[in-house]
Design a protein around this motif. Structure first.
Motif, short mmCIF file in Angstrom:
data_model
loop_
_atom_site.label_atom_id
_atom_site.label_comp_id
_atom_site.label_asym_id
_atom_site.label_seq_id
_atom_site.Cartn_x
_atom_site.Cartn_y
_atom_site.Cartn_z
N PRO A 104 24.33 20.35 8.27
CA PRO A 104 23.57 19.02 8.31
C PRO A 104 22.81 18.42 6.84
CG PRO A 104 21.89 20.55 9.57
CD PRO A 104 22.77 21.16 9.49
N PRO A 105 22.88 17.16 6.37
CA PRO A 105 21.92 17.25 4.91
C PRO A 105 20.89 17.17 5.10
CG PRO A 105 23.11 15.12 7.05
CD PRO A 105 23.20 16.14 7.69
N GLN A 106 20.19 17.89 3.94
CA GLN A 106 18.49 17.73 4.00
C GLN A 106 18.53 16.56 3.87
OE1 GLN A 106 17.30 19.98 3.50
NE2 GLN A 106 19.07 22.00 2.88
N LEU A 107 16.92 16.30 4.81
CA LEU A 107 16.43 14.76 4.92
C LEU A 107 14.92 15.02 3.82
CD1 LEU A 107 17.05 14.83 8.98
CD2 LEU A 107 18.23 13.99 6.84
N THR A 108 14.79 14.26 3.68
CA THR A 108 13.33 14.49 3.03
C THR A 108 12.65 14.00 3.52
OG1 THR A 108 13.94 11.39 2.55
CG2 THR A 108 13.94 13.27 0.39
N SER A 109 10.95 14.56 3.90
CA SER A 109 10.13 13.94 5.36
C SER A 109 9.51 12.97 4.65
CB SER A 109 9.02 14.97 4.82
OG SER A 109 8.97 15.08 4.05
N ALA A 149 11.78 3.12 -2.71
CA ALA A 149 12.97 2.42 -3.25
C ALA A 149 14.03 2.78 -2.08
CB ALA A 149 13.21 3.43 -4.30
N ASP A 150 13.58 4.19 -1.53
CA ASP A 150 14.45 4.61 0.35
C ASP A 150 14.71 3.81 1.04
OD1 ASP A 150 14.63 6.57 -1.73
OD2 ASP A 150 12.82 8.08 -1.27
N GLU A 209 19.59 -2.11 2.05
CA GLU A 209 20.49 -1.34 0.60
C GLU A 209 20.48 0.18 0.70
OE1 GLU A 209 18.60 -3.74 -0.22
OE2 GLU A 209 19.78 -5.37 -0.01
N ALA A 210 19.56 0.87 -0.01
CA ALA A 210 19.72 2.52 0.02
C ALA A 210 19.62 2.89 1.21
CB ALA A 210 18.39 2.76 -0.03
N SER A 255 19.43 7.26 10.81
CA SER A 255 18.36 7.24 11.41
C SER A 255 17.33 7.83 11.44
CB SER A 255 18.99 7.45 12.79
OG SER A 255 19.52 8.93 13.41
N VAL A 256 17.27 9.08 10.84
CA VAL A 256 16.42 9.63 10.50
C VAL A 256 15.16 8.92 9.19
CG1 VAL A 256 15.18 12.05 9.14
CG2 VAL A 256 16.48 11.85 11.28
N LEU A 257 15.67 8.61 8.35
CA LEU A 257 15.25 7.90 7.65
C LEU A 257 15.05 6.78 8.23
CD1 LEU A 257 15.39 6.80 4.39
CD2 LEU A 257 17.28 6.54 3.82
#
Length: 72
Positions: A22-27, A32-33, A37-38, A49-51
């Motif tokens: 799985p991709p690394q997810l920022t907590s 800006a995130d 668009e981001a 969906s987590v972002l």
């Protein structure tokens, strides 16, 4: 013969799912995130969906802290 082909296909799918990382997810996302668009640029559906959920939590917490400080 069809059963052997089906078993090979199932084995290939299982192997692919076991080796997928799985991709690394920022907590904690930054402002800006959290722009639309981001978020749209994230290709993985789970990461997107987590972002989006983390951005919603970020917006809720900033509204709550602003209300507690008397800023409307």
């Amino acid at each position: 013969m069809i059963a052997v082909i089906a078993a090979a296909i199932l084995a290939a799918v299982a192997l692919k799912s076991f080796t997928h990382h799985p991709p690394q997810l920022t907590s904690k996302p930054t402002a800006a995130d959290c722009t639309p668009e981001a978020i749209k640029q994230v290709t993985d559906a789970l990461a997107r969906s987590v972002l989006s959920a983390n951005c919603a939590k970020l917006n809720d917490s900033s509204k709550t802290s602003a209300a507690m400080n008397g800023v409307h």
